[in-house]
Write an enzyme that holds these catalytic residues in place. Structure first.
Site, mmCIF file in Angstrom:
data_model
loop_
_atom_site.group_PDB
_atom_site.id
_atom_site.type_symbol
_atom_site.label_atom_id
_atom_site.label_comp_id
_atom_site.label_asym_id
_atom_site.label_seq_id
_atom_site.Cartn_x
_atom_site.Cartn_y
_atom_site.Cartn_z
ATOM 1 N N PRO A 159 32.598 -14.775 40.407
ATOM 2 C CA PRO A 159 33.431 -13.873 38.847
ATOM 3 C C PRO A 159 33.184 -15.342 37.748
ATOM 4 C CG PRO A 159 34.303 -16.098 40.565
ATOM 5 C CD PRO A 159 33.375 -15.375 41.241
ATOM 6 N N THR A 160 31.877 -16.175 37.751
ATOM 7 C CA THR A 160 31.281 -17.103 37.410
ATOM 8 C C THR A 160 30.687 -15.873 35.839
ATOM 9 O OG1 THR A 160 29.447 -17.538 37.979
ATOM 10 C CG2 THR A 160 31.555 -18.313 38.859
ATOM 11 N N CYS A 161 29.787 -15.880 34.918
ATOM 12 C CA CYS A 161 29.420 -16.074 33.777
ATOM 13 C C CYS A 161 27.857 -16.224 34.056
ATOM 14 C CB CYS A 161 29.415 -16.397 32.462
ATOM 15 S SG CYS A 161 31.451 -16.090 32.296
ATOM 16 N N ASP A 162 27.227 -16.452 35.248
ATOM 17 C CA ASP A 162 25.839 -16.208 35.223
ATOM 18 C C ASP A 162 25.597 -15.242 36.582
ATOM 19 O OD1 ASP A 162 23.767 -16.938 37.146
ATOM 20 O OD2 ASP A 162 23.735 -19.241 36.369
ATOM 21 N N ASN A 197 32.298 -23.104 35.514
ATOM 22 C CA ASN A 197 32.915 -22.141 34.699
ATOM 23 C C ASN A 197 34.237 -22.108 34.760
ATOM 24 O OD1 ASN A 197 31.350 -18.523 34.545
ATOM 25 N ND2 ASN A 197 31.012 -20.419 33.330
#
Ligand SMILES: *Cc1c(COP(=O)(O)O)cnc(C)c1O
Length: 391
Positions: free
Chosen positions: A337-340, A381
């Site tokens: 789910p992270t923005c990486d 995050n």
């Protein structure tokens, strides 16, 4: 196939106790639920498969207090990597004589502290580390780790740890001269599927032991490390086959040593805890990069930074279940789910999930009891660390 002649362990479903907990669906995801009975069962199964060895649980696989408590009571010993792990094991009630400080990379002050606590078993793979041990842990038993190439392992530990056998032979003689009882260790790589890996490693141990012997010293420890498997996508040999292969390799490679009073150490991590755990996640989004794409992207609320670090290079391939299993499925890419953008779990491995899968569904990853909770970031995050429940 390497083990075509072997009966392989088929992956099994979670226990009734775990199923009951999971179906209650009350806890916020993601979390790992651990059935402690399985940990106990595995400890005894390994002790039976390798009766000549003392079992030192590799604490890093899962250092949760209920697991340490159970293993302390069962009589296990412990392989630790840091001062804090020493402390956790002592807090759980284990005597310091049951602890091996198995990290080859230690600060001098941590060695001194552990020695003060009563720890008397230490690893090294370099002359500088040996000097630290001689100064800060005088007379302690020390074992030198030899390099293993990690071939046959899904999660190899090669290159970083251990030294060449010639160097090990030189170092163990130095160690013995400095007044240490000495041994040799190795790790064939984690999730090792090739049962002959131990034989290859023990051939190197024998070379080192011979050099020690020729120098007029005796071998005190043979440490055969970890590598015993969890049950992921591929079937693996049963634990009895590992026990047999290692016992045979010890008898073949080290006949003159195993009869003498030598301490044989095994350091299981994954095998004791992996299959005891189920990781429950929730689907956050199912999407397609274009309307006609057959492949869907499935985003779970647990990713690489939430505990699934062993999906790096898709090395460990977890089995999965969904509420729609049995329905028509299609190919998926799985991501966290992270923005990486590194937070993708599987895109090369052929995972297929039901077409009915939708956000809000719970997806369970099986055999997640090892190397998950402690790999989870403290809050990257803003996602909370992976929680853990015990049944
Ligand atoms: C991690 C580790 C282990 C455990 O390895 P598994 O493959 O999980 O059994 C054993 N010994 C040492 C020194 C380790 O670092």
């Amino acid at each position: 196939m390497e083990h075509a002649h072997l009966r392989l362990d088929r992956p099994s479903a979670p226990t009734a106790k775990l199923e009951a907990f999971l179906s209650a669906h009350t806890s916020e995801t993601p979390f790992v639920a651990i059935d402690l009975d399985i940990v106990a069962e595995r400890y005894h199964a390994l002790a039976e498969a390798l009766p000549q060895a003392d079992v030192f649980y590799a604490v890093k696989a899962n250092p949760a207090r209920p697991i340490l408590d159970l293993l302390v009571a069962a009589g296990s010993k412990f392989d630790v990597a840091s001062r804090h792990e020493v402390q956790m094991v002592l807090d759980a009630g284990a005597e310091p004589s049951r602890i091996s400080f198995g990290n080859t990379i230690k600060k001098a002050r941590d060695i001194a502290w552990a020695y003060e606590q009563g720890v008397r078993l230490f690893a090294f793979d370099a002359e500088e580390e040996l000097s630290k041990l001689t100064e800060h842990a005088p007379g302690a038993t020390v074992f030198c780790r030899v390099l293993c190439d990690g071939s046959g392992a899904d999660w190899p530990l090669s290159r970083k740890f251990g030294c060449e056998p010639e160097e090990a032979a030189r170092l163990v003689v130095l160690a013995a001269r400095a007044g240490h009882p000495v041994g040799v260790s190795f790790h064939v790589g984690s999730q090792q599927r090739d049962l002959t890996a131990w034989d290859r490693a023990l051939a190197e141990v024998a070379y080192v032991a011979d050099a020690l012997h020729d120098g007029g010293h005796r071998l005190a420890v043979i440490n055969v490390g970890g590598g015993f498997p969890g049950r992921y996508q591929e079937a693996m040999p049963p634990i009895a086959a590992y026990g047999q292969a290692i016992s045979q390799a010890l008898a073949d490679r080290m006949p003159t040593y195993v009869d003498n009073p030598v301490l044989v150490i095994a350091e299981p991590g994954r095998y004791l805890v992996a299959d005891a755990g189920v990781l429950q996640t929730e689907v956050v989004l199912v999407s397609r990069k274009s309307e006609l794409d057959e492949r869907r992207w499935v985003y779970l609320d647990c990713g690489k930074f939430g505990g699934l670090a062993e999906t790096m290079d898709e090395a460990i391939r977890y089995r999965m279940r969904t509420p729609h299993d049995g329905g028509i499925d299609g190919p998926v890419t799985l991501a966290g789910p992270t923005c990486d953008s590194a937070d993708v779990l599987y895109e090369k491995t052929d995972y297929r999930l039901p077409l009915a899968l939708t956000s809000g569904d719970r997806v369970e990853l099986l055999s997640c009891g090892a190397y998950t909770t402690t790999y989870s970031a403290v809050g990257f995050n803003g996602f909370a660390p992976l929680r853990e429940h015990f049944v």
